[in-house]
Scaffold this active site. Structure first.
Site, PDB file in Angstrom:
ATOM      1  N   PRO A   2       7.520 -17.090 -21.542  1.00 19.33           N
ATOM      2  CA  PRO A   2       7.618 -16.449 -23.036  1.00 19.33           C
ATOM      3  C   PRO A   2       9.364 -16.152 -23.259  1.00 19.33           C
ATOM      4  CG  PRO A   2       6.478 -15.444 -21.458  1.00 19.33           C
ATOM      5  CD  PRO A   2       6.772 -16.190 -20.737  1.00 19.33           C
ATOM      6  N   GLU A   3       9.478 -16.942 -24.042  1.00 20.48           N
ATOM      7  CA  GLU A   3      11.120 -16.667 -25.197  1.00 20.48           C
ATOM      8  C   GLU A   3      10.582 -16.381 -26.522  1.00 20.48           C
ATOM      9  OE1 GLU A   3      13.654 -19.898 -24.094  1.00 20.48           O
ATOM     10  OE2 GLU A   3      12.543 -20.783 -22.618  1.00 20.48           O
ATOM     11  N   LYS A  61      12.935 -10.575 -26.787  1.00 19.83           N
ATOM     12  CA  LYS A  61      12.207 -10.733 -24.981  1.00 19.83           C
ATOM     13  C   LYS A  61      11.119  -8.467 -25.086  1.00 19.83           C
ATOM     14  CE  LYS A  61      14.642 -14.817 -23.585  1.00 19.83           C
ATOM     15  NZ  LYS A  61      14.839 -15.210 -22.128  1.00 19.83           N
ATOM     16  N   ARG A 296      17.853 -22.017 -11.076  1.00 15.93           N
ATOM     17  CA  ARG A 296      16.573 -22.883 -11.437  1.00 15.93           C
ATOM     18  C   ARG A 296      17.014 -24.109 -12.238  1.00 15.93           C
ATOM     19  NH1 ARG A 296      18.871 -18.432 -15.081  1.00 15.93           N
ATOM     20  NH2 ARG A 296      16.774 -17.186 -14.427  1.00 15.93           N
TER      21      ARG A 296
END
Length: 308
Positions: A2-3, A61, A296
């Site tokens: 979710p962005e 967010k 990441r």
DNA sequence: TTCCGCACCTGCCGGC
DNA sequence: TGCCGGCAGGTGCGGA
């Protein structure tokens, strides 16, 4: 993951279904998912039951649902705040539906809200496989700039825990000139700056890579060596890529991200760089590279996005 | 003050 | 078949 476009898709879905509904019951199945709730799960239920949702708002967010009621200096406005983290979903179901009704509960449902009225019940599930997300009730505080706190609300209020979060590029009150200036004053890489939610919110790993690919900028390019026009171009590419994603309901690689009805977005089909290591760059044909970055991955074209 | 690295957490997948 | 490590990554905190 979710962005901004995914969270906005959820916000829009909630706004269509939960406004003016009253909370009849709250069940917390996993205490860790309400770890930021003062007083724990019992306090969450005690504060929500009997209250009505007056709006569904978002900054970056962070999502929040202001609770209707009279406020005063002694009793400031409050809201239910949600962050979806890595894998959070807010799913709506009708009681009794085979795939998610009151009796059936999936393995990752962490919190369940039963919403009235009694003759039209609705179940709101907070589903979160990786449990990075969280729910809690929070106090709302005035925004620093006096503009509405975020999308979906006309009130100049924002949750206290999200007050440090910057506005996102799609926010009408987003001050592009100020952000360009702030980015150039930082001594860091451009991708780090994009991911810093106190500078510009809503951008996550996927859209950062896509925006930098579009702008032909290397992820490690020093922000203090960039011209204002270059930073502006990166921000505009981020805005464009997130706007396009929003139109099709966000990015989805698997069942981890869905809207309030459980439907997946389609933007993953439009990604040009993210997740395409080894595949030819759509612009020049050079294989996309993946490198470890900030615990990441970063995906970029070594030819189009050179580090000067 | 600013920047950076890491922990948090769960499930999937590949290698052994 | 089962175990183990790597990987996914948004946020906040502590250390440099």
């Amino acid at each position: 993951m979710p962005e901004l476009p995914e969270v906005e898709t959820v916000r829009d879905g909630l706004a269509r279904h939960v406004l003016d509904r009253t909370v009849l019951d709250v069940e917390v199945f996993r205490d860790y998912s309400v770890r930021r709730q003062e007083g724990g799960p019992e306090a969450l239920a005690a504060e929500l039951v009997g209250r009505r949702f007056a709006a569904v708002a978002r900054r970056g967010k962070f999502l929040w649902l202001p609770l209707a009621g009279v406020t005063s200096a002694d009793s400031p406005a409050r809201a239910l705040m949600a962050h979806l983290g890595m894998s959070g979903q807010l799913l709506l179901n009708r009681p009794g539906r085979a795939d998610g009704g009151l009796r059936a509960r999936g393995p990752h449902v962490r919190v369940r809200l039963l919403l009235g009225p009694e003759d039209d019940l609705l179940v709101l599930d907070f589903v979160d496989q990786r449990t990075f997300g969280h729910l809690s009730t929070v106090v709302l505080v005035p925004t620093a700039d006096g503009h509405p706190g975020g999308w979906g609300t006309g009130d100049a209020l924002v949750p206290a825990p999200a007050a440090h979060i910057a506005r996102d590029p799609l926010d009408p009150a987003f001050d592009e000139d100020a952000v360009v200036d702030q980015v150039r004053r930082r001594h860091t890489g451009i991708k780090r700056a994009l991911l810093d939610q106190t500078l510009v919110s809503g951008v996550g790993n996927i859209y950062a890579d896509e925006a930098l690919w579009r702008a032909r900028v290397h992820y490690a390019r020093a922000t203090d060596t960039m011209r204002p026009a270059q930073v502006r171009e990166v921000l505009r590419c981020a805005t464009a890529v997130m706007s396009e994603s929003l139109v099709v309901g966000g990015t989805s690689f698997d069942a981890l991200y869905v809207d309030v009805n459980g439907s997946s977005g389609y933007f993953s089909r439009s990604l040009q760089a993210y997740g395409r290591a080894g595949e030819p760059c759509p612009r020049c044909g050079t294989p996309i590279r993946r490198v470890a970055f900030m615990n990441r991955s970063s995906y970029f074209c070594p030819k189009c996005q050179r580090l000067r």
